[in-house]
Write a protein that holds these residues in place. Sequence first.
Motif, short mmCIF file in Angstrom:
data_model
loop_
_atom_site.label_atom_id
_atom_site.label_comp_id
_atom_site.label_asym_id
_atom_site.label_seq_id
_atom_site.Cartn_x
_atom_site.Cartn_y
_atom_site.Cartn_z
N SER A 1 60.69 52.75 35.08
CA SER A 1 61.38 52.86 33.20
C SER A 1 63.08 53.45 33.55
O SER A 1 63.45 54.22 32.96
N SER A 2 63.29 53.12 35.02
CA SER A 2 64.85 53.32 35.01
C SER A 2 65.29 52.52 33.30
O SER A 2 65.16 51.81 33.56
N LYS A 3 66.29 53.52 33.74
CA LYS A 3 67.42 52.72 32.32
C LYS A 3 68.71 52.24 33.09
O LYS A 3 69.58 51.74 31.72
N LYS A 4 68.85 52.14 34.71
CA LYS A 4 70.10 51.36 34.72
C LYS A 4 69.11 50.56 35.75
O LYS A 4 67.86 50.37 36.31
N LEU A 5 70.33 49.18 35.77
CA LEU A 5 69.41 48.79 36.91
C LEU A 5 69.81 48.37 38.35
O LEU A 5 70.65 49.51 39.05
N ASP A 6 68.62 48.66 38.83
CA ASP A 6 68.83 49.22 40.45
C ASP A 6 67.83 47.84 41.60
O ASP A 6 67.52 47.28 41.00
N GLU A 7 67.82 48.41 42.40
CA GLU A 7 67.61 47.36 43.60
C GLU A 7 66.37 46.57 42.87
O GLU A 7 65.24 45.76 42.75
N ASP A 8 65.86 48.12 42.65
CA ASP A 8 64.18 47.70 42.44
C ASP A 8 63.21 47.15 41.90
O ASP A 8 63.24 46.12 41.54
N ASN A 9 64.47 47.27 40.15
CA ASN A 9 64.14 46.53 38.84
C ASN A 9 64.64 44.96 39.38
O ASN A 9 64.26 44.92 38.23
N MET A 10 65.41 44.87 39.91
CA MET A 10 66.07 43.90 39.97
C MET A 10 65.18 42.82 41.03
O MET A 10 65.24 41.77 41.06
N ALA A 11 64.34 42.92 42.17
CA ALA A 11 63.87 42.41 43.29
C ALA A 11 63.07 41.24 42.46
O ALA A 11 63.33 40.32 43.15
N PHE B 1 76.05 33.73 45.52
CA PHE B 1 76.06 33.62 44.29
C PHE B 1 74.76 35.10 43.85
O PHE B 1 75.31 36.46 42.96
N ILE B 2 73.97 35.29 44.44
CA ILE B 2 72.90 36.09 44.20
C ILE B 2 73.89 37.37 44.33
O ILE B 2 73.59 38.99 44.07
N SER B 3 74.36 37.62 45.99
CA SER B 3 75.10 38.57 46.38
C SER B 3 76.11 38.80 44.91
O SER B 3 75.69 40.58 44.99
N THR B 4 76.71 38.38 44.83
CA THR B 4 77.80 38.98 43.23
C THR B 4 76.96 39.23 42.24
O THR B 4 77.31 40.57 42.09
N ILE B 5 75.96 39.12 41.67
CA ILE B 5 75.16 38.98 41.00
C ILE B 5 74.78 41.04 41.10
O ILE B 5 74.56 41.54 40.73
N LYS B 6 74.12 40.79 42.31
CA LYS B 6 74.03 42.24 42.60
C LYS B 6 74.67 43.30 42.59
O LYS B 6 74.68 44.46 41.98
N ASP B 7 75.84 42.94 42.86
CA ASP B 7 76.55 43.86 43.21
C ASP B 7 77.66 44.32 42.15
O ASP B 7 78.10 45.46 41.26
N ARG B 8 77.71 42.94 41.26
CA ARG B 8 77.83 42.86 39.35
C ARG B 8 76.84 44.01 38.89
O ARG B 8 77.66 44.35 37.92
N ALA B 9 75.10 44.27 38.80
CA ALA B 9 74.87 44.59 38.41
C ALA B 9 74.25 45.80 38.42
O ALA B 9 73.74 46.93 37.60
N ASP B 10 74.18 45.97 39.66
CA ASP B 10 73.54 47.46 40.14
C ASP B 10 74.14 48.65 39.12
O ASP B 10 76.35 48.57 38.96
N GLY B 11 73.43 49.86 39.02
CA GLY B 11 73.82 50.71 37.75
C GLY B 11 74.23 50.48 36.50
O GLY B 11 74.63 51.20 36.14
#
Lengths: 323, 457
Positions: free
Chosen positions: B17-27, B50-60
Motif C-alpha cells: 500500500s506504499s505510496k512510493k515506488l520501492d524495491e518491493d513493489n517494483m520487483a 538498463f534495469i539498474s538505471t530504472i531502479k535508481d531513477r524510480a526508487d522513491g
Amino acid sequence: MFEFFKKKEENADNIENKEEKKGFNLSFSMFKNIISKTQNAISESVSEIISSKQKIDDDMLEEMEETLIKADVGLDTAVYVVDKLREKQNKLTPDDIKPFLKNEFNTILKEAGECKICLKDGLNIFLITGVNGAGKTTLIGKLAYQYKNEGKRVLIAAADTFRAAAEEQLEIWSNRAGADIVRKDGADPASVVFDAIKKAQAENYNILLVDTAGRLQNKFNLMEELRKIVRVIKKEAPEQITESLLVIDANTGQNGLKQAEVFKEATDLSSIAITKLDGSAKGGIIIAIAKEMKLPVKLIGVGEKMTDLKEFNPDYFIDALFD
Amino acid sequence: MFDSLSEKLQNIIQTTSSKKLDEDNMADALREVRRALLEADVNLKVVRAFISTIKDRADGEQILKGVNASQQLVKIVYDEMTKLLGSENKPLSTAGSPNLIMLFGLQGSGKTTSAAKLALRLRKDGRNPLLVAADVYRPAAIKQLQTLGKQIGVDVFTIDGSTDVRDIVAKAIDYAKEKGFNSVIIDTAGRLQIDTEMMAELVLIERFYNPAEKLLVIDSMTGQEAINVAQTFNEQLDITGIILTKLDGDARGGAALSVVHSTGKPIKFTGMGEKIVELDPFYPDRMAQRILGMGDIISLVEKAQEKIDLEQAKEMEKKMFSKEFSLEDFMSIQKQMKMLGSLDQIMGMLPIPGISKKDKDQIAHLGEKHLKQVESIIQSMTPQERKKPDILNGSRRKRIAKGCGLDVAVINKFLKDFENMKKMMQQFNKMKGNLGSLKGKRLPHQQFRPPIRGKRF
C-alpha cells in the motif's frame, strides 16, 4: 597501422589445406574451429560459473540461464533447461552441469528429427525459403556445387523474380557450380517453378533447387505467393519433394522462432539451414526452433567459399559448445 | 508467444500500500520488464544496465493517483528508453565536397537496398547523389545496385572487373567532382566484424577519405550478437550512425537498444521493405513501444494520414452516410484500406487488450480472405450493377457467382450484409450530431502531439 585489429583466432589457411574442407561432411576439429567463438560464449562461461563452488546454488542457476540467453537460445528454452537442472539441484554437483546441459540439448536436437538429407532415386526437389538477406541464393550455389561434385544432374529454378539482379546472382552461382538454370526474369515465380519441374522431369535431372525471393513472414501476400509455389510443386511432382528448407541467419534472435512457425505452416517445412555460422553469433536459435517447432537443422553455412556448406552434426555442435 | 508487456503488468497484483515506488513493489514489474526486453532480443548486458538505471531513477518516486506501481514504473521505463534511443540525434552530415557517405555491415543486413533508399532521400533533400558500387565480392551485387539506380534515376559509379575498392572510391570521388555530384554514397560488401582482412579494407577507406557519415547497417531481427557487431565496427571505424533495416517485419527489434546503448551512436534511419522508397526517419518513442510490446498505433495513424487522400476521404465519408452509397464506393474504400498494408500489419500495430498476437494473426488471416472474396464478387459485376445493386435479380446473381467462382448463397449473403451496413450507416448519420463531442478526444499517448488531421475512414 593494423595493431588495433583483434588477432584472428584461427588460421584460415591452415583449415584450407585440410582435405576434409572439400567434403560435405565436417570433421569435429573443423567444426570446433569454425564455431570456436560460439564455444567461448557458452563453454567458458559455464566453466567460470562453476569454478570454485562446491554446490549448485541459486546464483549459479541464474547465471547459467543468462549464459544460455546470451547464446540466443531464448528465454523460454533457457528457463526450461535450467528448471530441469533446478529439480536435480541437490543431487548434482557443479561438475555435473556441463554433461547435464549437453544431454538436454542433445535430446532437444535429436527429438527434432534426422539431420541427414536422404536423396531419393529420380528427381529430388528442394524448396529454399527464408527472410530477406538470410543467404538463400548463396546456399543454393553451394548446394548445387556439392551435388554436382557427387555426379548429380542439378537444375536451379530462379524463382526470386523480385529482387533486383537476383537472377543474375543465381546464374553466376550456377555457372560456378556447373549446374543448369531456368530463368524467366520478372515472371510469376510459380510459373518459373512449373517450367523448371517440367524441364527437370523431361531431362532426368536428379536435383532441382528452387530459389525464392526473401520475404518477411508477416507479409500476407508474399506468403500467399509462396503457398502458390508449394501448390504447384505438390500438383506437378508430389512425390519428388525431398526438402522444404528454411534458411535462417545465425545472427537471428527470437524472431527466428516466429519465422520457423509461419514458414512451416506455409510450406510444410522439413528442415532448417543455418547460415553465417562462421561469424561470432552463437546460433542458439537452432535449439529454440528444435524444441518448439520440432524442426531439425540439416545444413550449415560456414564461410564464403563454394565448399563452405556442410551437413549439420548435432553431436559435434553440442560437443563444440561445451568441451 | 510474445504477450505484450502491458497485458502482463495488468496481472500483477499489488501487494503493497506504499505510496512510493520501492524495491518491493517494483520487483514483480521489473522482472516482467526484464523478460520483455530479453524476448525482444535486447542484449543481456544492456538489460542489466538498463534495469539498474530504472531502479535508481524510480526508487522513491511518488506513485500518482489513479495508477498502480507497475503502471507508473512502465511509464518510467518507456520514458527512459525513449530518451536513450533518441538522445543525440543529429541530421545527416553534408560536410565535404563531395560529401562522402559510407555504408557497411554484416552480409544480408540490407546495405544495397539502404544505399538506394538513402540516395532517394538525399535527392528529395535537394542534393545530387552518386551511388558507388564497392561490393566487389558478392556475385551480381554491382548489377543489383545498377538496377536499383536505374529504377530511381540515380547514377551508379562502377569499374568493371576491379576488385580494388580504394581505387574505386578514389575514381568515384574524381568522377563526382567532375560531374557535379555533391553526395557520394559508397555501398560496401557485407563482412563479418571478426574478419580482419575485410575490416582492414574499410579502415583503409576510412583513413584515406574520412567520410562525413559512416553508417552501420543492422538488421532489426539480430539477436544477442548485435552488441558485439556494433561495438567492433564502432571501435575500428568510429561510426557516425546506424541504419536499422527490415523494421517492416515483426521482430521486436531489441537490437536497436543494444547498439545504441553500446556505441552511444544514434539510429539515423530505418528501412521498411524492399520497395525503393526513401529511408524512414527513426522515431525513438515508437521503437520503445515496439521493444516493450506496446503496439504501434501512432505509426498506423501517420501511415493513414500519408496514404489516404484527404479530399477523397471527405467525399467518401459523405457518400458512406447517404442512400447513394454504391458497391463501387465500397470498393474504393477497400482499396484505401489496402494501402495501409495488409490486415495483419494493421492489426499488429493496434494494441488491442485481451487479444493475443496469435488471435490477431488469425483474425487478420480470415479477414484478408474475406476481403479477397468480396473483391472478386464486385469485380464480377457490371459497372451498372455496382452503382445500383437493386437491379441484381436471380439470373444476374447466378452470372456473378459463375464469374467469381463462388456459390450464389455467398453472393446473396454479401449483398444482404451490404444492405444492412448501408442502413446502419444511415442511422449512424442521424446520430452523428450527438457524437460531436467525441471528436476532440485523443488517445492518451497523443496528448502532446499536434492534432491528427486525418479523417476517420
